[in-house]
Design a protein around this motif. Structure first.
Motif, PDB file in Angstrom:
ATOM      1  N   VAL A 172     -28.305  41.636   2.012  1.00 19.92           N
ATOM      2  CA  VAL A 172     -29.453  41.116   1.268  1.00 19.92           C
ATOM      3  C   VAL A 172     -30.406  40.475   2.267  1.00 19.92           C
ATOM      4  CG1 VAL A 172     -30.222  39.572  -0.571  1.00 19.92           C
ATOM      5  CG2 VAL A 172     -27.983  40.676  -0.731  1.00 19.92           C
ATOM      6  N   CYS A 173     -31.682  40.744   2.127  1.00 22.43           N
ATOM      7  CA  CYS A 173     -32.695  40.212   3.035  1.00 22.43           C
ATOM      8  C   CYS A 173     -33.741  39.452   2.226  1.00 22.43           C
ATOM      9  CB  CYS A 173     -33.371  41.345   3.806  1.00 22.43           C
ATOM     10  SG  CYS A 173     -32.215  42.336   4.792  1.00 22.43           S
ATOM     11  N   SER A 174     -34.395  38.519   2.887  1.00 19.79           N
ATOM     12  CA  SER A 174     -35.480  37.808   2.205  1.00 19.79           C
ATOM     13  C   SER A 174     -36.635  38.773   1.962  1.00 19.79           C
ATOM     14  CB  SER A 174     -35.964  36.631   3.046  1.00 19.79           C
ATOM     15  OG  SER A 174     -37.147  36.089   2.477  1.00 19.79           O
ATOM     16  N   PRO A 175     -37.214  38.755   0.774  1.00 21.20           N
ATOM     17  CA  PRO A 175     -38.349  39.652   0.513  1.00 21.20           C
ATOM     18  C   PRO A 175     -39.668  39.146   1.088  1.00 21.20           C
ATOM     19  CG  PRO A 175     -37.875  38.373  -1.443  1.00 21.20           C
ATOM     20  CD  PRO A 175     -36.824  37.998  -0.419  1.00 21.20           C
TER      21      PRO A 175
ATOM     22  N   HIS B 225     -40.894  42.284   2.357  1.00 17.56           N
ATOM     23  CA  HIS B 225     -39.811  43.098   2.904  1.00 17.56           C
ATOM     24  C   HIS B 225     -38.897  43.586   1.782  1.00 17.56           C
ATOM     25  CE1 HIS B 225     -40.126  40.632   6.926  1.00 17.56           C
ATOM     26  NE2 HIS B 225     -41.225  41.306   6.652  1.00 17.56           N
ATOM     27  N   ALA B 226     -38.252  44.698   2.031  1.00 15.92           N
ATOM     28  CA  ALA B 226     -37.246  45.170   1.077  1.00 15.92           C
ATOM     29  C   ALA B 226     -36.057  44.215   1.111  1.00 15.92           C
ATOM     30  CB  ALA B 226     -36.806  46.582   1.439  1.00 15.92           C
ATOM     31  N   ALA B 227     -35.673  43.705  -0.047  1.00 19.10           N
ATOM     32  CA  ALA B 227     -34.553  42.763  -0.110  1.00 19.10           C
ATOM     33  C   ALA B 227     -33.211  43.476  -0.052  1.00 19.10           C
ATOM     34  CB  ALA B 227     -34.652  41.917  -1.377  1.00 19.10           C
ATOM     35  N   LEU B 228     -33.207  44.759  -0.390  1.00 26.47           N
ATOM     36  CA  LEU B 228     -32.005  45.580  -0.282  1.00 26.47           C
ATOM     37  C   LEU B 228     -32.405  46.918   0.334  1.00 26.47           C
ATOM     38  CD1 LEU B 228     -30.322  45.143  -3.821  1.00 26.47           C
ATOM     39  CD2 LEU B 228     -29.641  44.011  -1.698  1.00 26.47           C
ATOM     40  N   ALA B 229     -31.485  47.529   1.041  1.00 27.87           N
ATOM     41  CA  ALA B 229     -31.716  48.895   1.482  1.00 27.87           C
ATOM     42  C   ALA B 229     -31.637  49.822   0.271  1.00 27.87           C
ATOM     43  CB  ALA B 229     -30.670  49.298   2.512  1.00 27.87           C
ATOM     44  N   GLY B 230     -32.337  50.926   0.331  1.00 29.56           N
ATOM     45  CA  GLY B 230     -32.279  51.852  -0.797  1.00 29.56           C
ATOM     46  C   GLY B 230     -33.273  52.975  -0.645  1.00 29.56           C
ATOM     47  N   GLN B 231     -33.641  53.526  -1.782  1.00 26.74           N
ATOM     48  CA  GLN B 231     -34.623  54.615  -1.814  1.00 26.74           C
ATOM     49  C   GLN B 231     -35.725  54.258  -2.797  1.00 26.74           C
ATOM     50  OE1 GLN B 231     -33.085  58.463  -2.772  1.00 26.74           O
ATOM     51  NE2 GLN B 231     -32.487  58.942  -0.677  1.00 26.74           N
TER      52      GLN B 231
ATOM     53  N   PHE C 188     -30.075  36.310  -4.505  1.00 33.30           N
ATOM     54  CA  PHE C 188     -30.234  35.529  -3.269  1.00 33.30           C
ATOM     55  C   PHE C 188     -29.234  34.375  -3.211  1.00 33.30           C
ATOM     56  CE2 PHE C 188     -34.652  37.164  -4.076  1.00 33.30           C
ATOM     57  CZ  PHE C 188     -34.533  38.205  -3.168  1.00 33.30           C
ATOM     58  N   ALA C 189     -28.902  33.808  -4.365  1.00 33.94           N
ATOM     59  CA  ALA C 189     -27.941  32.708  -4.369  1.00 33.94           C
ATOM     60  C   ALA C 189     -26.595  33.184  -3.861  1.00 33.94           C
ATOM     61  CB  ALA C 189     -27.807  32.126  -5.770  1.00 33.94           C
ATOM     62  N   SER C 190     -26.294  34.451  -4.053  1.00 33.67           N
ATOM     63  CA  SER C 190     -24.998  34.968  -3.613  1.00 33.67           C
ATOM     64  C   SER C 190     -24.906  35.004  -2.097  1.00 33.67           C
ATOM     65  CB  SER C 190     -24.786  36.379  -4.174  1.00 33.67           C
ATOM     66  OG  SER C 190     -25.698  37.291  -3.593  1.00 33.67           O
TER      67      SER C 190
END
Ligand code: ZN
Length: 285
Positions: free
Chosen positions: A69-72, A122-128, A281-283
């Motif tokens: 998980v990344c900060s958006p 930014h993308a908070a998760l990798a994906g498509q 994000f809390a996780s």
């Protein structure tokens, strides 16, 4: 001996000595200049040897695992996000579109930062990329990214406390919701997270189906669509994997029936179930 002969003999002898000394002195060659002493090899200063440094051990690089998980928001760490939630998740009842399906992040001043218009998103998760809209109501410039649950760490998925799959199509709503054509086909056993980034500053440059990495810049904070101040509206939902959304729009005379149907499928149908973005994000805290 004595008398004049003796004196003569003495003179003669002295003369012979002087003559001999003169002859000897002329016979000795002139002394050659003494060459400077050749230093013996043992006196040659030893070359100064620079000791070679000990070989630097190759550092053992432990690859840092890519964050799940990344900060958006650029320059904001995940724990800071909670400080700029300006409109929290406030889920509506089934079939309704208000009060708030996602979470809004905004600030006028945060530390040395003033205003957030143009802050990289930014993308908070990798994906498509599963959907894009260009300046449509109410999302404005929008990017939707799918992340299959089976690509996420199991402990992260567990902490999200996801609702069980309960698709509720067909549905009723006071909103105008034409049927989706063609209707979605899906397997509830294969689910994904979908993250929707709205009110972005620029028309999306990512393409439908494009892979994005966690933390990849995808756009900038803007004020497009139904927005009165620049902010990031983020929606997180879990739904059937593999759905690709066409343009979605509503609350605008220019919205086509297909755009309205897509919007209702995403927002109201219950097929894509809402999750508080802050739980994602809390996780990570
Ligand atoms: Zn919002």
């Amino acid at each position: 001996m004595s008398g004049p002969l003796c004196t003569a003999a003495r003179i003669l002898t002295l003369g012979m000595i002087l003559a001999f000394l003169a002859a000897c002195s002329s016979a000795v060659p002139a002394a050659a200049p003494t060459p400077p002493p050749t230093p013996s090899p043992s006196h040659t200063p030893a070359p100064t040897l620079t000791p070679s440094p000990p070989p630097t051990p190759t550092p053992t690089i432990t690859p840092t695992p890519a964050p799940a998980v990344c900060s958006p928001l650029d320059t904001f760490a995940i724990p800071q996000l909670t400080e700029i939630v300006s409109n929290p998740f406030n889920p509506p009842d089934p079939g309704l579109d208000f009060p708030h399906h996602g979470a809004d992040y905004s600030f006028y001043r945060y530390g040395s930062r003033v205003g957030m218009l143009g802050l990289p998103v930014h993308a908070a998760l990798a994906g498509q990329v599963a959907g894009i809209s260009e300046n449509r109501m109410p999302f404005g410039n929008m990017i939707l990214i799918e992340t299959p649950l089976n690509t996420l760490p199991a402990d992260l998925v567990a902490r999200l406390l996801l609702p069980t799959a309960q698709p509720t199509l067909p549905y009723t709503s006071p909103l105008t919701c034409p049927p989706l054509d063609p209707p979605l086909s899906y397997s509830p056993d294969q689910r994904s997270l979908y993250l929707l980034y709205a009110h972005l500053q620029d028309p999306p440059e990512v393409q439908l189906g494009q892979a994005v990495t966690c933390g990849q810049p995808i756009n900038h904070v803007g004020n497009t669509g139904n927005s009165i101040n620049e902010h990031l509206h983020l929606e997180v939902r879990v739904g059937p994997s593999g759905v690709r959304f066409g343009s979605m729009a509503h609350y605008d005379a220019s919205a086509s029936p297909q755009e309205q149907a897509t919007y209702c499928t995403w927002r109201i149908s219950g097929l894509f179930q809402m999750i508080d973005p802050q739980r994602l994000f809390a996780s990570q805290n």
